[in-house]
Scaffold this active site. Structure first.
Site, PDB file in Angstrom:
ATOM      1  N   HIS A   9      46.166  38.592  36.366  1.00  0.00           N
ATOM      2  CA  HIS A   9      44.977  39.284  35.881  1.00  0.00           C
ATOM      3  C   HIS A   9      43.763  38.918  36.729  1.00  0.00           C
ATOM      4  O   HIS A   9      43.615  37.770  37.135  1.00  0.00           O
ATOM      5  CB  HIS A   9      44.660  38.869  34.443  1.00  0.00           C
ATOM      6  CG  HIS A   9      45.606  39.370  33.421  1.00  0.00           C
ATOM      7  ND1 HIS A   9      45.872  40.705  33.229  1.00  0.00           N
ATOM      8  CD2 HIS A   9      46.335  38.713  32.487  1.00  0.00           C
ATOM      9  CE1 HIS A   9      46.722  40.834  32.224  1.00  0.00           C
ATOM     10  NE2 HIS A   9      47.029  39.650  31.769  1.00  0.00           N
ATOM     11  N   HIS A  69      40.058  32.864  27.246  1.00  0.00           N
ATOM     12  CA  HIS A  69      39.885  33.626  26.006  1.00  0.00           C
ATOM     13  C   HIS A  69      40.824  33.094  24.925  1.00  0.00           C
ATOM     14  O   HIS A  69      41.904  32.573  25.213  1.00  0.00           O
ATOM     15  CB  HIS A  69      40.075  35.134  26.195  1.00  0.00           C
ATOM     16  CG  HIS A  69      41.423  35.574  26.706  1.00  0.00           C
ATOM     17  ND1 HIS A  69      42.302  34.767  27.385  1.00  0.00           N
ATOM     18  CD2 HIS A  69      42.034  36.780  26.633  1.00  0.00           C
ATOM     19  CE1 HIS A  69      43.386  35.463  27.695  1.00  0.00           C
ATOM     20  NE2 HIS A  69      43.256  36.678  27.245  1.00  0.00           N
ATOM     21  N   HIS A 108      46.689  33.427  22.804  1.00  0.00           N
ATOM     22  CA  HIS A 108      45.632  34.362  22.416  1.00  0.00           C
ATOM     23  C   HIS A 108      46.251  35.663  21.936  1.00  0.00           C
ATOM     24  O   HIS A 108      47.469  35.873  22.049  1.00  0.00           O
ATOM     25  CB  HIS A 108      44.691  34.633  23.594  1.00  0.00           C
ATOM     26  CG  HIS A 108      45.363  35.322  24.754  1.00  0.00           C
ATOM     27  ND1 HIS A 108      45.940  34.632  25.799  1.00  0.00           N
ATOM     28  CD2 HIS A 108      45.579  36.641  25.024  1.00  0.00           C
ATOM     29  CE1 HIS A 108      46.450  35.494  26.664  1.00  0.00           C
ATOM     30  NE2 HIS A 108      46.262  36.728  26.217  1.00  0.00           N
ATOM     31  N   GLU A 165      53.212  38.822  25.694  1.00  0.00           N
ATOM     32  CA  GLU A 165      52.878  38.342  27.039  1.00  0.00           C
ATOM     33  C   GLU A 165      53.242  36.865  27.119  1.00  0.00           C
ATOM     34  O   GLU A 165      53.093  36.145  26.131  1.00  0.00           O
ATOM     35  CB  GLU A 165      51.373  38.494  27.293  1.00  0.00           C
ATOM     36  CG  GLU A 165      50.905  37.940  28.637  1.00  0.00           C
ATOM     37  CD  GLU A 165      49.374  37.945  28.803  1.00  0.00           C
ATOM     38  OE1 GLU A 165      48.656  37.786  27.799  1.00  0.00           O
ATOM     39  OE2 GLU A 165      48.917  38.102  29.946  1.00  0.00           O
ATOM     40  N   HIS A 184      48.610  42.963  22.107  1.00  0.00           N
ATOM     41  CA  HIS A 184      49.655  41.971  22.386  1.00  0.00           C
ATOM     42  C   HIS A 184      49.302  40.601  21.840  1.00  0.00           C
ATOM     43  O   HIS A 184      48.149  40.290  21.574  1.00  0.00           O
ATOM     44  CB  HIS A 184      49.947  41.860  23.886  1.00  0.00           C
ATOM     45  CG  HIS A 184      48.857  41.243  24.718  1.00  0.00           C
ATOM     46  ND1 HIS A 184      47.887  41.987  25.356  1.00  0.00           N
ATOM     47  CD2 HIS A 184      48.582  39.945  25.040  1.00  0.00           C
ATOM     48  CE1 HIS A 184      47.090  41.183  26.024  1.00  0.00           C
ATOM     49  NE2 HIS A 184      47.462  39.928  25.845  1.00  0.00           N
ATOM     50  N   TYR A 190      54.193  41.218  30.929  1.00  0.00           N
ATOM     51  CA  TYR A 190      54.169  41.887  29.631  1.00  0.00           C
ATOM     52  C   TYR A 190      55.507  42.541  29.344  1.00  0.00           C
ATOM     53  O   TYR A 190      56.095  43.180  30.212  1.00  0.00           O
ATOM     54  CB  TYR A 190      53.097  42.989  29.602  1.00  0.00           C
ATOM     55  CG  TYR A 190      51.700  42.456  29.524  1.00  0.00           C
ATOM     56  CD1 TYR A 190      51.145  42.067  28.312  1.00  0.00           C
ATOM     57  CD2 TYR A 190      50.930  42.330  30.666  1.00  0.00           C
ATOM     58  CE1 TYR A 190      49.861  41.565  28.245  1.00  0.00           C
ATOM     59  CE2 TYR A 190      49.642  41.826  30.601  1.00  0.00           C
ATOM     60  CZ  TYR A 190      49.115  41.451  29.388  1.00  0.00           C
ATOM     61  OH  TYR A 190      47.849  40.956  29.315  1.00  0.00           O
TER      62      TYR A 190
HETATM   63 FE   LIG Z   1      46.765  38.492  27.253  1.00  0.00          FE
END
Ligand SMILES: [Fe+2]
Length: 310
Positions: free
Chosen positions: A249, A202, A155, A268, A217, A258
């Protein structure tokens, strides 16, 4: 399989300031496979378990940042249908003929309300994941034990203005779901929105910024949280600058680390997270729990994570 329409985030094009340093980072260190350099000097990469020719394009430039993101759609008819829907939504659509981008069929391109350039395409040459399709086994002779053991592009998170207009576009035109949203607890405005076209938490996300067209990112998928720790070992070994060390997360529930490429673009590597279905309700986080939403193992909000974009 029911999933048609937009399939996935399929190509991210990034500007780097020093191609030699970028090749060391993305190729040797992270372990992406360099598949081509074009006559303009742009370098193309794929992750091992992707079938399409490439997922990442690097272009040498004076400043870092994002050139465009491109999503792959199911077939050419879908592309035609989406082109008219994007026009009906009110965006100008630019047509890019087949072959303009290497190994790629025709594309459409438009500018999101957040200022980013986005493309859709249906066709790209497939070169496979080296296992073949008949009795493929599970592990390629070379490839998976390489660098950070990256499986595929996952993503991108983009920073910009008018992110709620992007939600309208992605949900109404592209049939994405809004999987999660971070809101200001007083005003209720969207600070970040997370959108999926698949069972991933996502495929693309947007974070509200005062300036349009910023790049937060690009993220690549690993198999497990254990692989995130192993990637962190190599990030430390190679002295790659870290933005946020291994954590998990709240949003997406993905294990994460990251770090920055040599030009300052944030990368990431990511693993796990929940499965999203079309009937999964949208999750809301508000700013009373911004630490938990972003980094749930220590609940600390990182200033740099919110403010450093390219
Ligand atoms: Fe991410």
């Amino acid at each position: 399989m029911a999933m048609r329409g937009v399939l996935r985030m399929a190509e991210v094009a990034i500007r780097v300031m020093d191609m030699k340093a970028a090749r060391l980072h993305y190729g040797e260190r992270m372990g992406l496979h360099e598949v081509m350099q074009d006559d303009k000097g742009q370098v193309y990469y794929k992750a091992w378990d992707e079938h399409d020719h490439h997922c990442l394009v690097l272009r040498e430039a004076d400043a870092p940042g994002l050139d465009y993101v491109a999503m792959k759609v199911y077939d050419d008819r879908t592309l035609t249908e989406l082109e008219s829907k994007v026009r009906d939504f009110g965006l100008d659509v630019r047509r890019i003929e087949a072959g303009f981008y290497p190994k790629s069929g025709r594309r459409i391109e438009f500018t999101l309300a957040s200022g980013h350039t986005m493309q859709l395409y249906a066709e790209k040459e497939q070169i496979g994941n080296t296992l073949g399709q008949l009795n493929p086994g599970t592990t390629p002779d070379e490839g998976v034990i390489r660098g950070f053991n990256i499986n595929r592009l996952d993503h991108a998170l983009l920073g910009g203005t008018n992110i709620d207009q992007n939600v309208e576009l992605f949900t109404k035109v592209f049939d994405f779901d809004l999987s999660e949203r971070i809101i200001d607890h007083e005003s209720g405005i969207s600070l970040a929105v997370f959108l999926t076209c698949s069972t991933k938490p996502h495929d693309i996300a947007f974070v509200l910024q005062p300036e349009p067209n910023r790049f937060h990112h690009v993220s690549f998928l690993l198999e497990s949280a254990h692989d995130v720790i192993k990637a962190a070992d190599k990030i430390g070994k190679y002295r790659i600058p870290v933005d946020v060390g291994p954590n998990r997360h709240g949003v997406t529930r993905g294990a994460t680390i990251y770090f920055f490429d040599p030009s300052g673009n944030r990368n990431e590597v990511f693993a796990e997270g929940y499965v999203h279905y079309p009937d999964t309700p949208t999750i809301i986080w508000d700013t009373t729990d911004l630490g938990g939403a972003t980094f749930a193992q220590d609940n600390i909000v990182r200033e740099s994570f919110l403010t450093v974009l390219t």
